[in-house]
Design an enzyme around this catalytic site. Structure first.
Site, PDB file in Angstrom:
ATOM      1  CB  CYS A 193     -29.815  64.565  43.534  1.00 33.13           C
ATOM      2  SG  CYS A 193     -30.882  66.003  43.731  1.00 33.13           S
ATOM      3  NE  ARG A 239     -32.212  67.651  38.971  1.00 30.88           N
ATOM      4  CZ  ARG A 239     -33.025  66.749  39.502  1.00 30.88           C
ATOM      5  NH1 ARG A 239     -32.700  65.482  39.478  1.00 30.88           N
ATOM      6  NH2 ARG A 239     -34.156  67.106  40.061  1.00 30.88           N
TER       7      ARG A 239
END
Length: 298
Positions: A193, A239
């Site tokens: 991430c 995201r």
């Protein structure tokens, strides 16, 4: 010498080059096919390097599109430069294969292909095919030292920004390092991430888009290149926010299940939309004035 004889010699040279190209492609296939087959079940079977087969397919497609121009171009082989580049690539390949260093193995492709072009057709062919050769750089796995150095700060920034934005709109969210707590759930912002690999993937797609579009303005191209990292970083924030909100509203199982993978598609779509929008904006702002408009102003 008659014109028919000259044409015959030209055809012979063309056949010799084509024969040399066939042997060169056969040699490169023998070198790299085992590498690709091994990577398909190891290196390319990870999220970080899943884009590499697509990069390879695009590079092959680009070379295929240039095949006619390369075959018909004037041959001016450069033995000195060609052998230097080729041998450097060969040594990188041998060293990478013997030590198991994938960066050297995949990096050697640029020098092997570039050296072959120089040996067969010379500098004009390398200038013509510079982008397909350069595009192979996106097959090189990111070095571990670079990943380790960049991942930590990127994860930290993503965590801070996500917490700040969601707290500002009223969500019960807190953060400790890269661990985000929202409601009864805790989420770790993992290495995937950080956005580093999405920057690399977007750079591959963005550079291909710019090459195919062929924007004439250097400023346009410079701004687009400079915007790749910020766009990818911003898309990655979107995201992570989506995953946090999915977990908060639908539960941990939804956040870690199918929707977790779908968030990766959201990331790339957001990044591409932003990239294309920036291209359209720059195209409008940097469009040269028409002669009539210049005459009207004067």
């Amino acid at each position: 010498m008659s014109s028919s004889a000259l044409n015959g010699l030209a055809g012979l040279r063309g056949r010799w080059w084509q024969s040399g190209a066939v042997w060169a492609m056969a040699g490169m296939l023998a070198m790299y096919l085992p590498v690709y087959l091994s990577a398909a079940s190891t290196l390319w079977d990870t999220d970080e390097n899943a884009h590499a087969p697509l990069v390879l397919a695009i590079a092959v497609w680009l070379f295929w599109g240039l095949r006619q121009a390369l075959a018909e171009g004037v041959a001016a082989p450069s033995a000195g430069a060609g052998w230097s580049v080729f041998v450097f690539g060969l040594l990188s390949y041998i060293l990478g294969r013997s030590l198991g260093v994938s960066v050297l193995v995949f990096g050697s492709q640029l020098f092997i292909v570039g050296g072959v072009l120089l040996l067969l057709k010379g500098a004009p062919a390398l200038r013509l095919a510079w982008f397909p050769v350069f595009y192979l750089v996106f097959m090189i796995p990111l070095p571990g030292t670079l990943i380790d150095a960049a991942t930590g700060p990127l994860k930290q920034w993503v965590s801070v920004i996500v917490e700040t934005l969601l707290f500002a709109v009223g969500y019960p969210i807190a953060r400790s390092g890269v661990v985000i707590s929202i409601g009864q759930y805790q989420m770790l912002v993992a290495d995937a991430c950080s956005g580093l690999h999405s920057m690399f993937s977007l750079a591959a797609l963005g550079s291909l888009f710019m090459y195919l579009m062929g924007r004439p303005s250097r400023l346009h191209n410079a701004v687009m290149i400079a915007a790749i990292a910020p766009i990818a970083f911003a898309a990655n924030i979107v995201r992570v926010m989506v995953l946090v909100l999915i977990t908060y509203h639908l539960g941990d199982e939804a956040g870690q299940g199918f929707l977790h993978g779908a968030a990766g598609i959201v990331l790339m779509l957001v990044a591409l939309v932003a990239f294309f929008a920036l291209d359209a904006l720059l195209l409008a702002l940097l469009r040269p004035a028409s002669p009539r408009a210049v005459a009207d102003r004067s």
